[in-house]
Design a protein around this motif. Structure first.
Motif, short mmCIF file in Angstrom:
data_model
loop_
_atom_site.label_atom_id
_atom_site.label_comp_id
_atom_site.label_asym_id
_atom_site.label_seq_id
_atom_site.Cartn_x
_atom_site.Cartn_y
_atom_site.Cartn_z
N ARG A 105 2.14 30.49 -1.58
CA ARG A 105 0.79 30.68 -2.11
C ARG A 105 -0.16 29.70 -1.45
NH1 ARG A 105 -3.02 33.63 -3.36
NH2 ARG A 105 -3.33 34.43 -5.46
N LEU A 106 -1.23 30.22 -0.85
CA LEU A 106 -2.23 29.38 -0.20
C LEU A 106 -3.18 28.78 -1.24
CD1 LEU A 106 -3.20 31.68 2.79
CD2 LEU A 106 -1.89 29.58 2.92
N ASP A 107 -3.71 27.60 -0.91
CA ASP A 107 -4.77 27.00 -1.71
C ASP A 107 -5.69 26.23 -0.78
OD1 ASP A 107 -3.79 24.26 -1.36
OD2 ASP A 107 -2.19 24.80 -2.74
N ALA A 108 -6.70 25.57 -1.33
CA ALA A 108 -7.72 24.94 -0.50
C ALA A 108 -7.15 23.82 0.37
CB ALA A 108 -8.84 24.38 -1.37
N GLY A 109 -6.09 23.15 -0.08
CA GLY A 109 -5.55 22.03 0.68
C GLY A 109 -4.42 22.38 1.62
N GLY A 110 -3.85 23.56 1.46
CA GLY A 110 -2.72 23.96 2.28
C GLY A 110 -2.01 25.14 1.64
N TRP A 111 -0.77 24.93 1.22
CA TRP A 111 -0.05 25.99 0.53
C TRP A 111 1.15 25.41 -0.19
CZ3 TRP A 111 -0.37 25.95 5.94
CH2 TRP A 111 0.79 25.54 6.61
N THR A 112 1.71 26.21 -1.09
CA THR A 112 2.92 25.85 -1.81
C THR A 112 4.00 26.87 -1.50
OG1 THR A 112 1.67 24.84 -3.62
CG2 THR A 112 3.96 25.46 -4.08
N ALA A 113 5.18 26.38 -1.17
CA ALA A 113 6.32 27.25 -0.86
C ALA A 113 7.39 27.06 -1.93
CB ALA A 113 6.88 26.94 0.52
N LEU A 114 7.88 28.15 -2.47
CA LEU A 114 9.02 28.13 -3.38
C LEU A 114 10.22 28.66 -2.61
CD1 LEU A 114 7.32 29.57 -6.60
CD2 LEU A 114 7.83 27.18 -6.07
N ILE A 115 11.15 27.75 -2.30
CA ILE A 115 12.29 28.09 -1.45
C ILE A 115 13.55 28.17 -2.32
CG2 ILE A 115 13.60 27.41 0.59
CD1 ILE A 115 11.18 25.66 1.38
N PRO A 116 14.25 29.30 -2.34
CA PRO A 116 15.41 29.46 -3.23
C PRO A 116 16.50 28.42 -2.96
CG PRO A 116 14.75 31.57 -2.27
CD PRO A 116 13.99 30.51 -1.54
N LEU A 117 17.08 27.93 -4.05
CA LEU A 117 18.22 27.03 -3.96
C LEU A 117 19.50 27.85 -4.13
CD1 LEU A 117 17.15 23.95 -6.14
CD2 LEU A 117 17.04 24.19 -3.67
N GLN A 118 20.48 27.59 -3.29
CA GLN A 118 21.78 28.25 -3.43
C GLN A 118 22.58 27.58 -4.54
OE1 GLN A 118 22.40 31.05 -1.70
NE2 GLN A 118 20.32 30.77 -0.85
N ALA A 119 23.54 28.28 -5.06
CA ALA A 119 24.38 27.73 -6.13
C ALA A 119 25.04 26.43 -5.68
CB ALA A 119 25.44 28.76 -6.52
N GLY A 120 24.96 25.43 -6.53
CA GLY A 120 25.57 24.13 -6.23
C GLY A 120 24.71 23.21 -5.41
N ASP A 121 23.55 23.66 -4.95
CA ASP A 121 22.66 22.83 -4.14
C ASP A 121 21.69 22.09 -5.06
OD1 ASP A 121 21.08 21.66 -2.21
OD2 ASP A 121 20.05 23.52 -1.65
N ASP A 122 21.68 20.76 -4.96
CA ASP A 122 20.74 19.97 -5.76
C ASP A 122 19.38 19.85 -5.09
OD1 ASP A 122 21.28 18.32 -3.63
OD2 ASP A 122 21.91 16.60 -4.85
N GLY A 123 19.21 20.55 -3.99
CA GLY A 123 17.96 20.51 -3.24
C GLY A 123 18.11 19.86 -1.89
N SER A 124 19.18 19.08 -1.70
CA SER A 124 19.37 18.35 -0.44
C SER A 124 19.56 19.29 0.74
CB SER A 124 20.57 17.40 -0.56
OG SER A 124 20.39 16.49 -1.61
N ALA A 125 20.42 20.29 0.56
CA ALA A 125 20.71 21.21 1.67
C ALA A 125 19.47 22.03 2.02
CB ALA A 125 21.88 22.13 1.30
N THR A 126 18.76 22.49 1.02
CA THR A 126 17.56 23.29 1.28
C THR A 126 16.48 22.44 1.92
OG1 THR A 126 18.09 24.73 -0.59
CG2 THR A 126 15.82 24.77 0.21
N LEU A 127 16.35 21.20 1.47
CA LEU A 127 15.36 20.29 2.07
C LEU A 127 15.71 20.02 3.53
CD1 LEU A 127 12.90 18.49 1.84
CD2 LEU A 127 14.37 16.69 0.94
N SER A 128 17.00 19.86 3.81
CA SER A 128 17.43 19.64 5.19
C SER A 128 17.10 20.85 6.06
CB SER A 128 18.93 19.35 5.23
OG SER A 128 19.37 19.19 6.56
N ALA A 129 17.32 22.04 5.51
CA ALA A 129 17.00 23.27 6.26
C ALA A 129 15.51 23.39 6.49
CB ALA A 129 17.53 24.49 5.51
N LEU A 130 14.71 23.02 5.50
CA LEU A 130 13.26 23.06 5.66
C LEU A 130 12.82 22.08 6.73
CD1 LEU A 130 10.35 23.78 4.83
CD2 LEU A 130 10.53 22.02 3.04
N THR A 131 13.38 20.89 6.70
CA THR A 131 13.02 19.86 7.68
C THR A 131 13.31 20.32 9.10
OG1 THR A 131 13.52 18.14 6.05
CG2 THR A 131 13.35 17.45 8.34
N SER A 132 14.41 21.04 9.27
CA SER A 132 14.78 21.51 10.61
C SER A 132 13.80 22.56 11.14
CB SER A 132 16.19 22.10 10.59
OG SER A 132 16.23 23.30 9.83
#
Length: 372
Positions: A193-220
């Protein structure tokens, strides 16, 4: 006229300025050129002449700007052009403006009708409908509403947990910003979703992921940055383990992203664990202006303010401060004593030093127009 028009009617408020201002300037020039050509020749612009204008409008609709807002720009723009012409015209020329006003009305009606027609045709495009539905899901999740109507939709599955990533852009580099957005949009299952400052992304978490794996994938996926240059954007992140937790994490991620922007952090990723002190000051809305005023007595003493800045940044080390400022240690001692006299807070006392640090941070946030 173009420069004044841009100042009077800036780009769309709901979209990142750095992404749309190039298109906005281009569209403004096209409209002015087409109108004056129509005024001189008396021939309505052909559909091919207005094709680019219509496509620019469609781009804004795809970004989530409502059609009435897109069309209203033409009403404001017509009034602006008319007022500028009237102000610059001679008495004799003003009589001719009555004829020009009819031409301006016809021009605005022509362009807005072509935009509205194109928008109506796009509504029946399955890809357009899918985009609108994904945007509706993002809005529902971010505001704590359950997207019930999409819950069992086989085309648009909705995960149970998400990494919330709020992007805050810096500067006016439209091309890189658009490329970054496309990289994020390409993540499977993401809602954006876009907004005036940039945007917000909601990225699905896989089962058992506390966010670390998804954050690493986003960073890449994020483009490499030149370490010698300040970052062009910052990303506030946090994991929402359930749909109900998304609004709270969204609010936190916005604060973190704004901290990155206001403090011009070298690190692009902004996480709560790395910014605990800064986050506490940032969310203290009622106390922040008062904290910022603590350092007001130093406004007339830039040398004292600089010394305090370096002292705090060096971990309250007087010797390191003296070295960085290239002065004697006794000079630092004297200046810090003057800070004590003027503010009533002793930089050498832990409690006072913490207050001074918070005041310094609050002032930076206030001056950078902190707006989560």
């Amino acid at each position: 006229m173009l420069e004044a028009f841009y100042a009077a009617l800036p780009p769309y408020q709901r979209l990142p300025q750095s992404m749309v201002e190039t298109d906005f300037a281009r569209g403004t020039k096209l409209n002015v050129d087409l109108f004056f050509d129509y005024l001189v020749r008396g021939e309505e612009p052909a559909e091919e002449d207005t094709r680019e204008l219509v496509e620019l409008a469609m781009d804004r609709l795809r970004d989530g700007t409502p059609l009435p807002e897109v069309l209203e720009r033409y009403r404001f723009g017509a009034a602006f052009i008319w007022e500028r012409l009237r102000a610059s015209a001679t008495p004799a020329e003003r009589e001719l403006l009555f004829d020009a006003s009819l031409m301006l009305l016809k021009y605005v009606t022509l362009i807005t009708s072509r935009i509205a027609t194109a928008a109506t045709q796009r509504v029946h495009d399955p890809r357009w409908e899918l985009l609108e539905r994904r945007r509706g899901i993002a809005d529902a999740l971010l505001t704590g509403r359950d997207p019930v109507e999409w819950a069992n939709d086989p085309v648009i599955p909705v995960a149970d947990a998400f990494l919330v990533a709020v992007f805050r852009l810096c500067g006016t580099r439209g091309g890189p910003a658009s490329a970054l957005r496309h990289r994020v949009e390409a993540i499977p299952g993401v809602f954006l979703r876009l907004d005036a400052g940039g945007w917000t992304a909601l990225i699905p978490l896989q089962a058992g992921d506390d966010g670390s794996a998804t954050l690493s994938a986003l960073t890449s996926r994020l483009p490499a940055q030149d370490p010698a240059e300040p970052p062009p954007y910052w990303v506030g992140v946090g994991a929402a383990r359930s749909k109900d937790a998304i609004p709270v994490m969204y609010a936190e991620a916005r604060v973190l992203a704004e901290l990155g922007r206001c403090l011009t952090r070298r690190e692009i990723l902004c996480r709560r664990k790395d910014l605990q002190f800064e986050y506490t000051v940032a969310v203290s809305d009622a106390a922040r202006p008062g904290l910022a005023s603590v350092l007001a007595p130093l406004d007339a003493q830039p040398m004292l303010a600089e010394t305090l800045e370096v002292f705090v940044d060096s971990g309250f080390n007087q010797l390191a401060t003296a070295r960085q400022l290239n002065v004697h240690r006794n000079t630092v001692t004297y200046r810090l004593s003057r800070v004590h006299e003027l503010t009533g807070l002793d930089p050498h006392r832990p409690a006072d030093a913490m207050t001074l640090s918070a005041a310094r941070l609050a002032r930076r946030l206030e001056s950078a127009a902190f707006a989560p």
